[in-house]
Design an enzyme around this catalytic site. Structure first.
Site, PDB file in Angstrom:
ATOM      1  N   ARG A   1       0.815  -1.226   0.000  1.00 37.99           N
ATOM      2  CA  ARG A   1       0.000   0.000   0.000  1.00 37.99           C
ATOM      3  C   ARG A   1       0.847   1.274   0.000  1.00 37.99           C
ATOM      4  NH1 ARG A   1      -5.816   0.169   0.900  1.00 37.99           N
ATOM      5  NH2 ARG A   1      -6.537  -1.845   1.668  1.00 37.99           N
TER       6      ARG A   1
ATOM      7  N   ARG B   1      -5.478  12.596  -6.632  1.00 44.06           N
ATOM      8  CA  ARG B   1      -6.788  11.944  -6.590  1.00 44.06           C
ATOM      9  C   ARG B   1      -7.946  12.913  -6.443  1.00 44.06           C
ATOM     10  NH1 ARG B   1      -8.745   7.386  -4.171  1.00 44.06           N
ATOM     11  NH2 ARG B   1     -10.668   8.584  -4.182  1.00 44.06           N
TER      12      ARG B   1
ATOM     13  N   TYR C   1     -15.961 -10.197  -0.504  1.00 45.71           N
ATOM     14  CA  TYR C   1     -16.614  -8.921  -0.828  1.00 45.71           C
ATOM     15  C   TYR C   1     -17.909  -9.150  -1.603  1.00 45.71           C
ATOM     16  CZ  TYR C   1     -12.701  -6.213   0.916  1.00 45.71           C
ATOM     17  OH  TYR C   1     -11.765  -5.649   1.736  1.00 45.71           O
TER      18      TYR C   1
ATOM     19  N   ASP D   1      -7.359  -1.612  -6.986  1.00 43.04           N
ATOM     20  CA  ASP D   1      -8.178  -2.133  -5.900  1.00 43.04           C
ATOM     21  C   ASP D   1      -8.530  -3.565  -6.274  1.00 43.04           C
ATOM     22  OD1 ASP D   1     -10.011  -1.084  -3.438  1.00 43.04           O
ATOM     23  OD2 ASP D   1     -10.981  -2.701  -4.551  1.00 43.04           O
TER      24      ASP D   1
ATOM     25  N   ARG E   1      -2.806   6.361  -0.084  1.00 42.72           N
ATOM     26  CA  ARG E   1      -3.289   7.081   1.090  1.00 42.72           C
ATOM     27  C   ARG E   1      -2.351   7.991   1.861  1.00 42.72           C
ATOM     28  NH1 ARG E   1      -6.293   2.336   4.247  1.00 42.72           N
ATOM     29  NH2 ARG E   1      -4.216   1.370   4.128  1.00 42.72           N
TER      30      ARG E   1
END
Lengths: 352, 352
Positions: free
Chosen positions: A37, A50, A161, A86, A41
């Site tokens: 990751r 973004r 999911y 993702d 973020r």
């Protein structure tokens, strides 16, 4: 170990890189490091890039996905890029309605919970992967001799999911389907393996130098259920890479009970979370594979001396492995200071 | 094994009960069964009784908490009641602002994240536990010779709610405090051990026949961190029961890596989740303790034949244990059909 002349990868673009060498069982004098990751973020330039773009739209906009993938390589000095995406991207490209809800995660419009739900899932059209190939091409051009790691979610995590319809703490609905209706379960996991396998393969064909399958939720399974009802499908996902010769990396959170089963699914490098020290993980795996990890992300906010001591301890435990790629035991937490990550890369590169 | 005449529990109200006998290492012809979280969510009479009352208010209203505790014993025929409460109740009674937000869980008004935050925590005034003692008294009167199990959260799980401020997937802030500031951490966990210890002790003094400590989040810890930074505080919580002679039960989710450390914290019965078969858990524990569990809640929604076969398999694996209390490997899911639970109790009682 040095790769022999004539090895198909000796003359490759990234075959002399620290990452590819370590993943192939070499022990370069400088140990490679990257962070799960790392793209995203925690970087201010990511948040700027973004701004105004939804997560899944960003994943499917080649220029933007490529830029976000490259950002941490520039800023942190890591030895690899990991493709920004993702795990639900291939599911979306196969026509399933799914969005990322901020602060919550992926939400599926119509959860998949029955045999007829599974029958409605359609194969992933290879043409739908064009934006992925395009983004990877841009990344690879920008990286030069630095390798890119392809990214994909493992079938069990993907299925969870789809069944839960969103994030869940215990995957109870998913496991209920698994134990209640084995045929529907197998069909669903095969579908997941095929879409995630095609997603990984597209990245590799476009230039990625390794491929990592992420199984975030496998720690919620008993060993017996993992072995019988999940592992064959993870193997099927890796099998989609047949003939490509890139190292296959498997990372599962809470995988301690089933580490010995991972070589048989086709994993050639195994990511280890923070729960087990590397030497204990190696003993359980049994096969002499390079390992990746296992700095505890909880130390990223600790005083530097404590983090440094922990990172050095992880490296000492990695000394006896057939190969060690330094990484965190889980993804970079969003609130991480990028300067700490950069300093950690310097430490890893300076240590023997 | 039969308890010798003169044993302090032989003449007790519940000492001949299936539960207490099994927890003391006897093997009664009928195996006892109860379900974690049996009091609450899945029962319609619970939802009716709770209507219009907030969760924590219900916990602190003696008549209501007692009624909810008794409901599953009446409806399901289980061999024990477990005290209806929430793990944050003793924290609230010690003056910390906390509420239960529907669909989310406990939310703390001012998260505890620094040395000064921990210094502000005050001891739990024993008088504040009066509503708990009163509720337990009502329950015990209603139960007759059926035992009540006291309920409390383990210090690590309690601390994680205080530090995170609410539910969290990975307890990262909590573990960051643990590794960054060991003195503040130890002070916080001691405080948690003392409030949860006092909470358990109040229930036992008012008539509970066993006491169970729940460590929902321990599976997020490495073995080294559990052993050094958490286990001593769980021991301190159990030590609050010194002199009471009731069996001490420990249940931790994902505890597979540290099962052998649990006898030393004072656990006399160990709850096993669904991840490990009972015989494997017993081998890891090493000490010959009775075990509780480990029916996978994922089977509760499966066709009856599959659930029955799974329950019988769990019982066969429990045959060789020094004692086996049948239970789920985690709490009853809210959507469970109570009739399935009642049928499962019948099955357990009919099996040898």
């Amino acid at each position: 170990m040095t790769l022999p002349a004539g090895h198909p990868l000796v003359d490759g673009r990234t075959s002399a890189s620290l990452l590819v060498r370590a993943m192939r069982g070499d022990r370069p004098a400088t140990r490679p490091v990257w962070f799960m990751r790392q793209a995203g973020r925690s970087l201010p330039e990511y948040r700027a890039a973004r701004e105004g773009t939804e997560m899944l739209e960003a994943c499917l906009t080649p220029d933007l996905a490529a830029e976000i993938t490259l950002q941490p390589v520039r800023r942190l000095g890591v030895d690899a890029a990991v493709y920004f995406s993702d795990i639900v991207v291939p599911v979306l490209l196969a026509g399933v309605g799914v969005r990322i809800v901020s602060g919550r995660g992926p939400v599926v419009d119509e959860p998949v919970r029955s045999a007829s739900d599974v029958l409605r899932l359609r194969p992933l059209d290879p043409d739908a992967l064009a934006p992925i190939r395009e983004a990877v091409g841009i990344v690879v051009d920008g990286l030069g001799s630095t390798p890119l790691i392809a990214f994909g979610g493992a079938p069990y995590t993907l299925a969870s999911y789809l069944v839960e319809g969103g994030p869940s703490k215990d995957q109870l609905r998913t496991r209920a389907l698994m134990v209640s209706d084995p045929h529907t379960w197998a069909a669903l996991l095969n579908w997941c393996a095929d879409v995630t396998g095609a997603f990984l393969r597209a990245q590799v064909e476009a230039g990625a130098s390794a491929a990592q399958l992420f199984d975030s939720w496998m720690g919620t399974l008993s060993r017996g259920d993992y072995q019988k009802r999940v592992a064959p499908h993870s193997r099927r996902a890796f099998d989609a890479l047949r003939g490509t010769e890139v190292p296959r990396v498997h990372f599962g959170l809470g995988a301690g009970e089933v580490l010995d089963l991972l070589p048989a699914i086709g994993a050639e490098v195994i990511g280890i979370d923070w729960r087990l020290p590397l030497e204990a993980a190696a003993e359980r795996i049994g096969a002499p594979l390079p390992l990746q990890g296992n700095i505890d992300p909880a130390y990223l906010g600790a005083p530097w001396d404590l983090l440094a001591a922990h990172a050095r301890d992880v490296m000492r435990r990695g000394d006896a492995l057939p190969g060690h790629i330094v990484n965190l035991g889980h993804g970079v937490p969003p609130e991480t200071d990028p300067d700490v990550l950069a300093r950690l890369v310097e430490l890893v590169h300076a240590e023997p």
